[in-house]
Motif scaffolding. Sequence first.
Motif, PDB file in Angstrom:
ATOM      1  N   ARG A  40       0.911  -1.228   0.048  1.00  0.00           N
ATOM      2  CA  ARG A  40      -0.103   0.045   0.145  1.00  0.00           C
ATOM      3  C   ARG A  40       0.757   1.334  -0.039  1.00  0.00           C
ATOM      4  NH1 ARG A  40      -2.999  -3.158   3.555  1.00  0.00           N
ATOM      5  NH2 ARG A  40      -2.340  -2.111   5.231  1.00  0.00           N
ATOM      6  N   THR A  56      -8.813   7.721  -7.455  1.00  0.00           N
ATOM      7  CA  THR A  56      -9.187   6.333  -7.370  1.00  0.00           C
ATOM      8  C   THR A  56      -8.212   5.250  -6.726  1.00  0.00           C
ATOM      9  OG1 THR A  56     -10.817   6.841  -9.426  1.00  0.00           O
ATOM     10  CG2 THR A  56     -10.188   4.601  -8.712  1.00  0.00           C
ATOM     11  N   GLU A  59      -7.876   5.660  -3.136  1.00  0.00           N
ATOM     12  CA  GLU A  59      -9.081   5.206  -2.476  1.00  0.00           C
ATOM     13  C   GLU A  59      -9.198   3.655  -2.438  1.00  0.00           C
ATOM     14  OE1 GLU A  59     -12.560   6.949  -4.590  1.00  0.00           O
ATOM     15  OE2 GLU A  59     -12.348   8.775  -3.664  1.00  0.00           O
ATOM     16  N   THR A  60      -8.602   3.259  -3.601  1.00  0.00           N
ATOM     17  CA  THR A  60      -8.494   1.635  -3.609  1.00  0.00           C
ATOM     18  C   THR A  60      -7.478   1.075  -2.489  1.00  0.00           C
ATOM     19  OG1 THR A  60      -8.937   1.616  -5.933  1.00  0.00           O
ATOM     20  CG2 THR A  60      -7.914  -0.312  -5.078  1.00  0.00           C
ATOM     21  N   ALA A  63      -9.363   1.066   0.817  1.00  0.00           N
ATOM     22  CA  ALA A  63     -10.141   0.017   1.165  1.00  0.00           C
ATOM     23  C   ALA A  63      -9.513  -1.077   1.179  1.00  0.00           C
ATOM     24  CB  ALA A  63     -11.023  -0.167  -0.292  1.00  0.00           C
ATOM     25  N   GLU A  64      -8.152  -1.296   0.540  1.00  0.00           N
ATOM     26  CA  GLU A  64      -7.478  -2.629   0.926  1.00  0.00           C
ATOM     27  C   GLU A  64      -6.781  -2.474   2.398  1.00  0.00           C
ATOM     28  OE1 GLU A  64      -4.277  -2.256  -2.192  1.00  0.00           O
ATOM     29  OE2 GLU A  64      -5.575  -3.018  -3.763  1.00  0.00           O
ATOM     30  N   ALA A  66      -8.412  -1.333   4.634  1.00  0.00           N
ATOM     31  CA  ALA A  66      -9.462  -1.751   5.632  1.00  0.00           C
ATOM     32  C   ALA A  66      -9.772  -3.278   5.678  1.00  0.00           C
ATOM     33  CB  ALA A  66     -10.732  -1.015   5.290  1.00  0.00           C
ATOM     34  N   LYS A  67      -9.410  -3.778   4.580  1.00  0.00           N
ATOM     35  CA  LYS A  67      -9.839  -5.175   4.438  1.00  0.00           C
ATOM     36  C   LYS A  67      -8.858  -5.926   5.351  1.00  0.00           C
ATOM     37  CE  LYS A  67     -11.893  -5.343  -0.079  1.00  0.00           C
ATOM     38  NZ  LYS A  67     -11.874  -5.560  -1.501  1.00  0.00           N
TER      39      LYS A  67
END
Length: 106
Positions: A40, A56, A59-60, A63-64, A66-67
């Motif tokens: 990341r 984008t 943001e991806t 999200a990664e 958070a996962k």
Amino acid sequence: PLRFLAHKLELEDAQVETLAAILNDLKTERAQASVDNRRRIGSLADALEAESFDETKVETVGAEQAKTEERLQRAVSKALGRIHAMLKPDQRKRLAYLVRTGVLSI
């Protein structure tokens, strides 16, 4: 942590083996989370270096992250459940005391 817990909780040999497996699984999950984090960071650095900012992509990356955090939290919860199940009541009390007093962190 294994020897420390084995001593403090007065674990039987079978319990030590089980705890070793649990801690090994957690170590693997944390190592994967560390790899994901480095990936990341690289993606964020790429987004900053590019000619145009790719919102984008950023943001991806979020999200990664958070996962990864969710997966690690599930692994910790599962490990705690397994540890709870293998301990005797007096051992659980001692473990809770170690956590509560900050001697052991999870």
